[in-house]
Motif scaffolding. Structure first.
Motif, mmCIF file in Angstrom:
data_model
loop_
_atom_site.group_PDB
_atom_site.id
_atom_site.type_symbol
_atom_site.label_atom_id
_atom_site.label_comp_id
_atom_site.label_asym_id
_atom_site.label_seq_id
_atom_site.Cartn_x
_atom_site.Cartn_y
_atom_site.Cartn_z
ATOM 1 N N VAL A 48 0.841 -1.202 0.000
ATOM 2 C CA VAL A 48 0.000 0.000 0.000
ATOM 3 C C VAL A 48 0.876 1.252 0.000
ATOM 4 C CG1 VAL A 48 -1.725 1.318 1.268
ATOM 5 C CG2 VAL A 48 -1.881 -1.177 1.188
ATOM 6 N N ASP A 49 0.556 2.171 -0.904
ATOM 7 C CA ASP A 49 1.237 3.463 -0.984
ATOM 8 C C ASP A 49 0.181 4.550 -0.883
ATOM 9 O OD1 ASP A 49 2.530 5.812 -1.669
ATOM 10 O OD2 ASP A 49 3.741 4.897 -3.238
ATOM 11 N N GLU A 50 0.216 5.314 0.210
ATOM 12 C CA GLU A 50 -0.824 6.315 0.435
ATOM 13 C C GLU A 50 -0.779 7.454 -0.587
ATOM 14 O OE1 GLU A 50 -0.163 7.726 4.338
ATOM 15 O OE2 GLU A 50 1.711 8.788 3.865
ATOM 16 N N GLY A 51 0.279 7.505 -1.397
ATOM 17 C CA GLY A 51 0.362 8.529 -2.427
ATOM 18 C C GLY A 51 -0.474 8.229 -3.652
ATOM 19 N N LEU A 52 -0.966 7.009 -3.769
ATOM 20 C CA LEU A 52 -1.799 6.621 -4.909
ATOM 21 C C LEU A 52 -3.263 6.771 -4.552
ATOM 22 C CD1 LEU A 52 0.094 3.395 -6.096
ATOM 23 C CD2 LEU A 52 0.338 5.725 -6.940
ATOM 24 N N ARG A 53 -4.070 7.112 -5.557
ATOM 25 C CA ARG A 53 -5.486 7.337 -5.307
ATOM 26 C C ARG A 53 -6.401 6.547 -6.239
ATOM 27 N NH1 ARG A 53 -4.285 8.488 -1.129
ATOM 28 N NH2 ARG A 53 -4.425 10.437 0.043
ATOM 29 N N THR A 54 -5.891 6.044 -7.363
ATOM 30 C CA THR A 54 -6.724 5.310 -8.316
ATOM 31 C C THR A 54 -6.003 4.058 -8.788
ATOM 32 O OG1 THR A 54 -5.903 6.280 -10.392
ATOM 33 C CG2 THR A 54 -7.526 7.563 -9.136
ATOM 34 N N LEU A 55 -6.738 3.242 -9.541
ATOM 35 C CA LEU A 55 -6.161 2.051 -10.162
ATOM 36 C C LEU A 55 -5.846 2.300 -11.639
ATOM 37 C CD1 LEU A 55 -8.515 -0.702 -8.642
ATOM 38 C CD2 LEU A 55 -6.279 0.036 -7.822
ATOM 39 N N MET A 56 -5.660 3.562 -11.990
ATOM 40 C CA MET A 56 -5.439 3.926 -13.383
ATOM 41 C C MET A 56 -4.265 3.171 -14.003
ATOM 42 S SD MET A 56 -6.246 5.735 -16.032
ATOM 43 C CE MET A 56 -7.324 7.038 -15.428
ATOM 44 N N ASP A 57 -3.156 3.025 -13.255
ATOM 45 C CA ASP A 57 -1.969 2.371 -13.805
ATOM 46 C C ASP A 57 -2.246 0.943 -14.242
ATOM 47 O OD1 ASP A 57 -0.587 4.661 -13.330
ATOM 48 O OD2 ASP A 57 0.372 3.955 -11.481
ATOM 49 N N PHE A 58 -3.213 0.291 -13.597
ATOM 50 C CA PHE A 58 -3.488 -1.109 -13.901
ATOM 51 C C PHE A 58 -4.351 -1.277 -15.145
ATOM 52 C CE2 PHE A 58 -2.545 -0.796 -9.403
ATOM 53 C CZ PHE A 58 -1.572 -1.779 -9.270
ATOM 54 N N VAL A 87 4.676 -4.281 -6.064
ATOM 55 C CA VAL A 87 3.671 -3.546 -6.833
ATOM 56 C C VAL A 87 2.949 -2.605 -5.882
ATOM 57 C CG1 VAL A 87 1.630 -3.713 -8.302
ATOM 58 C CG2 VAL A 87 3.387 -5.498 -8.403
ATOM 59 N N ARG A 88 2.973 -1.317 -6.165
ATOM 60 C CA ARG A 88 2.337 -0.322 -5.302
ATOM 61 C C ARG A 88 0.852 -0.184 -5.652
ATOM 62 N NH1 ARG A 88 4.016 4.922 -5.565
ATOM 63 N NH2 ARG A 88 4.307 4.697 -7.804
ATOM 64 N N ILE A 89 0.025 -0.161 -4.624
ATOM 65 C CA ILE A 89 -1.416 -0.034 -4.808
ATOM 66 C C ILE A 89 -1.953 1.026 -3.856
ATOM 67 C CG2 ILE A 89 -1.700 -2.421 -5.580
ATOM 68 C CD1 ILE A 89 -2.703 -3.106 -2.789
ATOM 69 N N PRO A 90 -3.083 1.646 -4.187
ATOM 70 C CA PRO A 90 -3.644 2.676 -3.296
ATOM 71 C C PRO A 90 -4.328 2.068 -2.076
ATOM 72 C CG PRO A 90 -5.050 2.368 -5.209
ATOM 73 C CD PRO A 90 -3.828 1.541 -5.451
ATOM 74 N N PRO A 91 -4.366 2.792 -0.969
ATOM 75 C CA PRO A 91 -5.103 2.292 0.202
ATOM 76 C C PRO A 91 -6.585 2.154 -0.117
ATOM 77 C CG PRO A 91 -4.479 4.607 0.487
ATOM 78 C CD PRO A 91 -3.784 4.124 -0.732
ATOM 79 N N GLY A 92 -7.192 1.125 0.460
ATOM 80 C CA GLY A 92 -8.602 0.862 0.187
ATOM 81 C C GLY A 92 -8.817 -0.181 -0.878
ATOM 82 N N THR A 93 -7.739 -0.819 -1.339
ATOM 83 C CA THR A 93 -7.852 -1.817 -2.404
ATOM 84 C C THR A 93 -8.154 -3.199 -1.821
ATOM 85 O OG1 THR A 93 -6.267 -0.601 -3.768
ATOM 86 C CG2 THR A 93 -6.709 -2.883 -4.377
ATOM 87 N N VAL A 94 -9.147 -3.850 -2.368
ATOM 88 C CA VAL A 94 -9.487 -5.217 -1.990
ATOM 89 C C VAL A 94 -9.000 -6.140 -3.106
ATOM 90 C CG1 VAL A 94 -11.339 -6.834 -1.428
ATOM 91 C CG2 VAL A 94 -11.500 -4.449 -0.706
ATOM 92 N N LEU A 95 -8.270 -7.193 -2.738
ATOM 93 C CA LEU A 95 -7.719 -8.136 -3.704
ATOM 94 C C LEU A 95 -8.540 -9.425 -3.659
ATOM 95 C CD1 LEU A 95 -3.935 -7.638 -2.854
ATOM 96 C CD2 LEU A 95 -5.293 -6.463 -4.599
ATOM 97 N N ILE A 96 -9.050 -9.827 -4.824
ATOM 98 C CA ILE A 96 -9.944 -10.985 -4.915
ATOM 99 C C ILE A 96 -9.401 -11.954 -5.956
ATOM 100 C CG2 ILE A 96 -12.305 -11.746 -5.394
ATOM 101 C CD1 ILE A 96 -13.193 -8.857 -4.755
#
Length: 437
Positions: A48-58, A87-96
């Motif tokens: 988790v990287d708090e600097g990210l806000r969206t999943l746009m990169d993915f 792999v950096r992801i924004p906080p609040g991401t749920v992985l399924i």
């Protein structure tokens, strides 16, 4: 553009192959085995990287594959382990897990990380197979394949305040007035189809993040309309500002709208009924709003006396500052983080756990014309690992199959000398005496 859902492929690095080698030194005419083990493949780790806000990169990079381990070396030297892929992801991401639907992790804290695809173990070199009976083995293993899977990533907006309400009640207008956000605003339903975030400055040094969430309709908890796409974000907000059209535009009843929205929230997640809520009675500048507000107060107080109702007008900015002060005050009085059910702490155990079927001795045998086809997870896994380029490797396979009872079952099925036995991509001839060539 806000992207809150993405599907990606992840694969841990394959392990490095083990090596068949022997000591070759002067005055040592019969040097023993000296093949080293392969290195471990890299893990794919989400952090988790708090600097990210969206999943746009993915949207642009959908495949993540870690490096494989280095092959074993002579002189019994181990190959190097591969570096892990972070792999950096924004906080609040749920992985399924896309195949099973299992929630692997709920990533909410900065720095939190989880292994989503482990790298394969390195193959053993021939040094590992030396025994008193066979001091110079010519057998080694291939590296284990890295774990691979498809993941669905869902981002739940991490906002302090969430604006909820039916479509066209003025949520986007309110956000545009109190922050620098520029949400799309129009005189038709579902103008907002993705969450908009804005930083709100209260005016006394305090600030908070406000999210304008897509409008709800009846049946949203069952996925109707924007349904779950909306409700997943409400879970993350610390307080709810429920925007109600107090002018009763389009013949709507303010109290009825308020009841329906709360029902949808509670049906989706009962905990949302306990979330602090402020009712923003919007459009107070329009005719009939004052009369409707009086009736609305009586109706709400009879059911929920704890609900605070604040009249506002996004157009004239009436009551806006008071609303912001009240929201900031509630935020100061409640925990910084909303409690969410986390499974990330146990995810690594789930990821690393081997399927029990890989360890048992079960097998099945079918016919394909004249050939017998053996299906066995254990044997197929062994064929992937062992380097089938030596007579010793074939003998090891034959012994394993004999101990599992495959030889005996083949004879019962009618296998005779010269019968073709197929396992995965390999074919062997059945020979009495339990050897395969």
């Amino acid at each position: 553009m806000f992207v809150d859902k993405a599907k990606i492929y992840v694969k841990g690095g394959d392990g490095g192959d083990g090596l068949v080698a022997f000591r070759r030194e002067k005055y040592v005419p019969e040097g023993g085995p000296a093949g080293g083990d392969g290195g471990k493949g890299g893990d794919v780790i989400f952090r988790v990287d708090e600097g990210l806000r969206t999943l746009m990169d993915f949207r642009y990079q959908r495949h993540f594959k870690a490096d494989r381990g280095i092959k074993g070396r002579n002189k019994s030297q181990h190959g190097a382990n591969a570096e892990n892929m972070i792999v950096r992801i924004p906080p609040g991401t749920v992985l399924i897990d896309d195949d099973t639907g299992e929630v692997l992790a709920d990533m909410v804290r900065h720095g939190q990380q989880v292994v989503v695809a482990r790298g394969g173990r390195g193959g053993r070199g021939n040094t590992r197979f030396a025994t008193p009976k066979n001091p110079a083995p010519e057998i080694a293993e291939n590296g284990e394949e890295g774990q691979e899977r498809y993941l669905v990533m869902e981002l739940k907006v991490m906002a302090d305040v969430g604006l909820v309400g039916f479509p066209s009640v003025g949520k986007s207008t309110l956000l545009s007035v109190v922050s620098a956000a520029e949400p799309k605003i129009g005189a038709y339903h579902f103008t907002t189809i993705t969450p908009n975030l804005g930083m709100v400055e209260v005016g006394d040094g305090r600030s908070f993040v406000m999210a304008d969430l897509p409008g709800l309709i009846e049946g949203a908890h069952e996925g109707v309309g924007l349904g779950h796409e909306f409700l997943r974000h409400v879970e993350r907000t610390r307080i709810i500002i429920h925007v109600v059209d107090m002018a009763g535009s389009e013949g709507r009843d303010p109290f009825e709208d308020w009841v329906k929205i709360n029902q949808e929230l509670e049906l989706y997640n009962a905990a949302l009924a306990e979330r602090p809520q402020i009712v923003a009675a919007n459009k107070m500048d329009m005719p009939g709003a004052e009369e409707n507000l009086a009736t609305f107060r009586e109706q709400v107080q009879s059911e929920r006396p704890d609900i605070e109702i604040m009249p506002i007008s996004s157009l004239t900015r009436q009551g806006i500052q008071e609303l912001l002060y009240r929201a900031a005050g509630i935020l100061d009085a409640i925990p910084q983080e909303v409690h969410v059910e986390e499974v990330a702490e146990t995810t690594e155990r789930k990821v690393y756990k081997l399927d029990k079927k890989e360890e048992d001795n079960s097998f099945t045998i079918t016919r394909d014309n004249e050939a017998y086809v053996v299906h066995s997870v254990k044997i197929e896994r062994m064929l992937k690992r062992i380097q089938m380029n030596s007579h010793e490797a074939i003998l090891k396979l034959a012994r394993t199959m004999r101990h599992m009872g495959i030889d005996e079952e083949l004879r019962k099925r009618g296998a005779v000398e010269g019968t073709i036995v197929r396992i995965a991509d390999f074919e062997f001839e059945f020979v009495e005496g339990s050897s395969y060539y």
